[in-house]
Structures are given as C-alpha cells and as structure tokens.
Design a protein around this motif. Structure first.
Motif, short mmCIF file in Angstrom:
data_model
loop_
_atom_site.label_atom_id
_atom_site.label_comp_id
_atom_site.label_asym_id
_atom_site.label_seq_id
_atom_site.Cartn_x
_atom_site.Cartn_y
_atom_site.Cartn_z
N LYS A 86 0.83 -1.20 0.00
CA LYS A 86 0.00 0.00 0.00
C LYS A 86 0.87 1.26 0.00
N ALA A 89 2.47 1.72 -3.41
CA ALA A 89 1.49 2.21 -4.39
C ALA A 89 1.26 3.71 -4.20
N GLU A 90 1.15 4.12 -2.94
CA GLU A 90 0.97 5.55 -2.67
C GLU A 90 2.19 6.34 -3.09
N ALA A 92 4.35 5.51 -5.42
CA ALA A 92 4.43 5.54 -6.87
C ALA A 92 3.46 6.56 -7.44
N ALA A 93 2.30 6.67 -6.85
CA ALA A 93 1.33 7.65 -7.33
C ALA A 93 1.83 9.07 -7.09
N LYS A 94 2.51 9.28 -5.98
CA LYS A 94 3.03 10.61 -5.67
C LYS A 94 4.31 10.91 -6.45
N GLN A 96 5.10 10.22 -9.56
CA GLN A 96 4.96 10.54 -10.97
C GLN A 96 5.08 12.04 -11.16
N SER A 98 4.44 15.35 -13.20
CA SER A 98 3.49 15.87 -14.19
C SER A 98 4.23 16.79 -15.16
#
Length: 161
Positions: A86, A89-90, A92-94, A96, A98
C-alpha cells in the motif's frame, strides 16, 4: 530487680513501627509465604483426576504453542507485506512527475510547501521538501548533461577533418 523487669515488660509488649521499606519487605514476605502455602496445599490435595487434567493442559500447550506461533507470524508478515504494498502504491502515485512540474512550476510548489508554521504536526515535511529539491536538482543536472551533449554534437558538425 523489680524495677528492671517492670521496665522490660512494656518494651517487650510494644510492637516496633516499621518504615516504608520495612512495610514493603514484610508485605513481600507475606505474599511469598501465601504463595508457598497455596502451592504446597494444591499439590498435596490433588487426586488422579486433577493430575490427568494438569498433564493434558500442559501437554496441549506444549504441542500447540509452536503452531500458534507460526500462524501468528504468518499473519503478521501478511499484514506487513500488505502495508508495504500500500505504501509503495501511494509512493508511486506521488512520485509521478506531471508535465507542469517539468516546465518549471516545481519551484513555486516547493517554495509554497517549504513555508510552514514549525509545529510538530508536520513531521517529515522538511524531509519531503528536501527530497523534492534534490529531485529537481537531479532533473536539472540531467537536462544540462543532455544540453552539453547536444552542443558537442553541434560543434562536431562544424569541425573539418
């Protein structure tokens, strides 16, 4: 002699008042005596039924304890792996980046987040800001390296062998 015996009798009848340490030691000794008496009377008064019951309980504990420990370890490992997955995953989401961050809006976000009230509520906030600054510097260094390589290629075009 009568006066001496008269003086000794009241002293023998009086109890000595103990200090706090003496009272604690006396209470500890009383607990030990009670435990010893209870334990000895328990084993002296046991019949065959009680001995069999005791052996079954102790034997069952000795047989089942390793399996219970393995089961609890497996459950704990599963929980820790789920928590790690978990968190990854958090992260990895943060993590990225933009397109707007690549265009230079990273500095504004970092400076806004760097200003804080200094309370203990944002533990790790400074570390996250340092991490973002370090990532920004790494991206800038990579861009400079790529730019230098392109400049070297441009210069190599104009050189005559």
């Amino acid at each position: 002699m009568d006066t001496e015996t008269a003086q000794q009798q009241p002293l023998e009848n009086e109890q000595v008042e103990l200090n706090a340490i003496g009272k604690a030691a006396a209470q500890f000794l009383q607990y030990g005596a009670n435990a010893s008496n209870n334990l000895s009377s328990t084993f002296n008064n046991m019949d065959t039924k009680h001995w069999i019951r005791l052996i079954v309980i102790v034997g069952g504990y000795m047989l089942l304890r390793p399996y219970v420990m393995k089961l609890s370890t497996k459950i704990a490992v599963r929980k820790m792996e789920a928590q790690d997955a978990k968190e990854k995953a958090e992260a990895a989401a943060k993590a990225q980046i933009s397109p707007s961050e690549l265009r230079g809006e990273v500095e504004a976000a970092i400076t806004i987040e760097a200003v804080g009230d200094g309370t203990g509520a944002d533990w790790g906030q400074k570390a996250r800001v340092r991490q973002r600054v370090m990532l920004k510097e790494m991206i800038e260094a990579d861009e400079r390296r790529i730019q230098e390589e392109e400049d070297d290629k441009d210069i190599a075009e104009f050189l005559v062998d």
